[in-house]
Structures are given as C-alpha cells and as structure tokens.
Motif scaffolding. Sequence first.
Motif, PDB file in Angstrom:
ATOM      1  N   LEU A 108     -49.603  13.431  12.248  1.00 43.51           N
ATOM      2  CA  LEU A 108     -48.261  13.942  11.984  1.00 43.51           C
ATOM      3  C   LEU A 108     -47.541  14.339  13.263  1.00 43.51           C
ATOM      4  CD1 LEU A 108     -48.861  16.265   8.919  1.00 43.51           C
ATOM      5  CD2 LEU A 108     -47.398  14.252   8.974  1.00 43.51           C
ATOM      6  N   ALA A 167     -52.989  17.954   5.514  1.00 36.70           N
ATOM      7  CA  ALA A 167     -51.700  18.388   4.962  1.00 36.70           C
ATOM      8  C   ALA A 167     -51.613  18.124   3.463  1.00 36.70           C
ATOM      9  CB  ALA A 167     -50.552  17.686   5.691  1.00 36.70           C
ATOM     10  N   ASP A 192     -54.628  14.676  10.314  1.00 36.02           N
ATOM     11  CA  ASP A 192     -53.482  15.536   9.993  1.00 36.02           C
ATOM     12  C   ASP A 192     -52.982  15.321   8.573  1.00 36.02           C
ATOM     13  OD1 ASP A 192     -53.601  16.366  12.635  1.00 36.02           O
ATOM     14  OD2 ASP A 192     -51.643  15.534  13.196  1.00 36.02           O
ATOM     15  N   GLY A 245     -42.608  15.471  10.836  1.00 38.35           N
ATOM     16  CA  GLY A 245     -43.199  14.933   9.612  1.00 38.35           C
ATOM     17  C   GLY A 245     -43.386  13.435   9.618  1.00 38.35           C
ATOM     18  N   ILE A 257     -46.794  26.304   4.768  1.00 42.27           N
ATOM     19  CA  ILE A 257     -48.203  26.689   4.792  1.00 42.27           C
ATOM     20  C   ILE A 257     -48.276  27.958   3.958  1.00 42.27           C
ATOM     21  CG2 ILE A 257     -50.055  27.635   6.217  1.00 42.27           C
ATOM     22  CD1 ILE A 257     -49.852  24.732   6.719  1.00 42.27           C
ATOM     23  N   ILE A 269     -44.150  12.298   5.870  1.00 44.80           N
ATOM     24  CA  ILE A 269     -44.893  13.058   4.861  1.00 44.80           C
ATOM     25  C   ILE A 269     -44.125  13.235   3.560  1.00 44.80           C
ATOM     26  CG2 ILE A 269     -44.202  15.349   5.641  1.00 44.80           C
ATOM     27  CD1 ILE A 269     -47.260  16.069   5.094  1.00 44.80           C
ATOM     28  N   LEU A 307     -51.132  20.934   0.575  1.00 45.32           N
ATOM     29  CA  LEU A 307     -50.026  20.860  -0.388  1.00 45.32           C
ATOM     30  C   LEU A 307     -50.531  20.810  -1.825  1.00 45.32           C
ATOM     31  CD1 LEU A 307     -47.623  18.373   1.429  1.00 45.32           C
ATOM     32  CD2 LEU A 307     -47.288  20.837   1.100  1.00 45.32           C
ATOM     33  N   SER A 333     -54.612  20.898  14.698  1.00 47.17           N
ATOM     34  CA  SER A 333     -53.805  20.261  13.650  1.00 47.17           C
ATOM     35  C   SER A 333     -52.979  21.264  12.858  1.00 47.17           C
ATOM     36  CB  SER A 333     -54.683  19.454  12.698  1.00 47.17           C
ATOM     37  OG  SER A 333     -55.515  20.322  11.939  1.00 47.17           O
ATOM     38  N   ASN A 334     -53.457  22.498  12.729  1.00 40.97           N
ATOM     39  CA  ASN A 334     -52.711  23.467  11.931  1.00 40.97           C
ATOM     40  C   ASN A 334     -51.306  23.691  12.488  1.00 40.97           C
ATOM     41  OD1 ASN A 334     -53.973  24.901  14.104  1.00 40.97           O
ATOM     42  ND2 ASN A 334     -53.631  26.825  13.038  1.00 40.97           N
ATOM     43  N   ILE A 365     -49.318  20.460  11.496  1.00 44.47           N
ATOM     44  CA  ILE A 365     -49.114  20.463  10.044  1.00 44.47           C
ATOM     45  C   ILE A 365     -48.080  21.507   9.643  1.00 44.47           C
ATOM     46  CG2 ILE A 365     -50.232  20.977   7.842  1.00 44.47           C
ATOM     47  CD1 ILE A 365     -52.807  19.719   9.076  1.00 44.47           C
ATOM     48  N   LEU A 382     -44.666  20.381   7.824  1.00 44.88           N
ATOM     49  CA  LEU A 382     -44.374  20.839   6.464  1.00 44.88           C
ATOM     50  C   LEU A 382     -43.077  21.637   6.436  1.00 44.88           C
ATOM     51  CD1 LEU A 382     -47.893  21.875   5.089  1.00 44.88           C
ATOM     52  CD2 LEU A 382     -46.690  19.697   4.847  1.00 44.88           C
TER      53      LEU A 382
END
Length: 160
Positions: free
Chosen positions: A108, A84, A80, A112, A58, A159, A88, A43-44, A47, A51
Amino acid sequence: MLTKVYGSAVFGVEATTVVVEVNVARGIGYHLVGLPDNAIKESNYRIAAALSNNGFKIPGKKITINMAPADLRKEGSAYDLSLAIGILTASGQINAGNLDDYVIMGELSLDGSLQPIRGALPIALKAKEEGFKGFILPESNAEEAGIVEELLVFGVKEIT
C-alpha cells in the motif's frame, strides 16, 4: 472479532501460504507476531495512512495479528493489503465473507494505491495448487499471475 486472510511468502521460485490472523478486541494496542521483518513491522504506518485517506480507520482497540506459520520468516511490504483487509474485516468496516477463497497480496502507498509485488507467478501457482479460487493483487502484477489457468486473478489499483 477474529478474521483470517491468506497471503504468501516467496523464497526464490517457491511460495508458501501464510495465514494472517487478525483479532480486534477490547483494549488498546497493536501487536504483530509471527517473525515479521522490519518492512512488515512498519506496515501499520502505511496501513493507517492508506485507510484514513480512503474513509476507513484503524480501530481504537487492541489489534493482534499473527502471521502463521510462526517459525517462517516473513519479509517485505507485500503483506500490507492482507493486513489491511484483515483489520477492516475484523473491525466490521467491510463485509468480506469469502476471504478463505483468495490469496491477497499488495504493498500500500499512503494514498491507498497499490504498488507491484515480487513473486506473483509462484504465489499464483501455489494458490492454485492449494485450492484457492482466486488471487487479489496489484493491477500491475495481474498479467503475470494470469498465466496460471483455472485461478481467478483480480488486479486492483487501490484499497477502495
């Protein structure tokens, strides 16, 4: 800074609330614990791209994410959005003071936008049972979750 976001694990027709704790501190690294499967571990990447493509970032700090209960296996990409929003909020990029009132789930895309999740109805039922005010999820799942009375359902497209 420490932030808590609430998600849910679905097993068949039953849901269990999952607490996603995100801590952003001095240092460098990204640590995800609490029995996440490979989709959650990846997921990173989703994300970070989502973002970045929407004016966020990040943080270049040490991010520690705990998914509790730690002994419950978490599966799929539906976390996700929870992760996220936690990042944030913990990094001060958004102010989300009433996160405790909502369950937040969604996969996500790199741009986004949000993809549908599985188990919206069981998650909504569990959220109402546990006293959450609302459920934030992909717009395409809002009708399903909206069946549950006395639970605010917010279907979102992206998002931002």
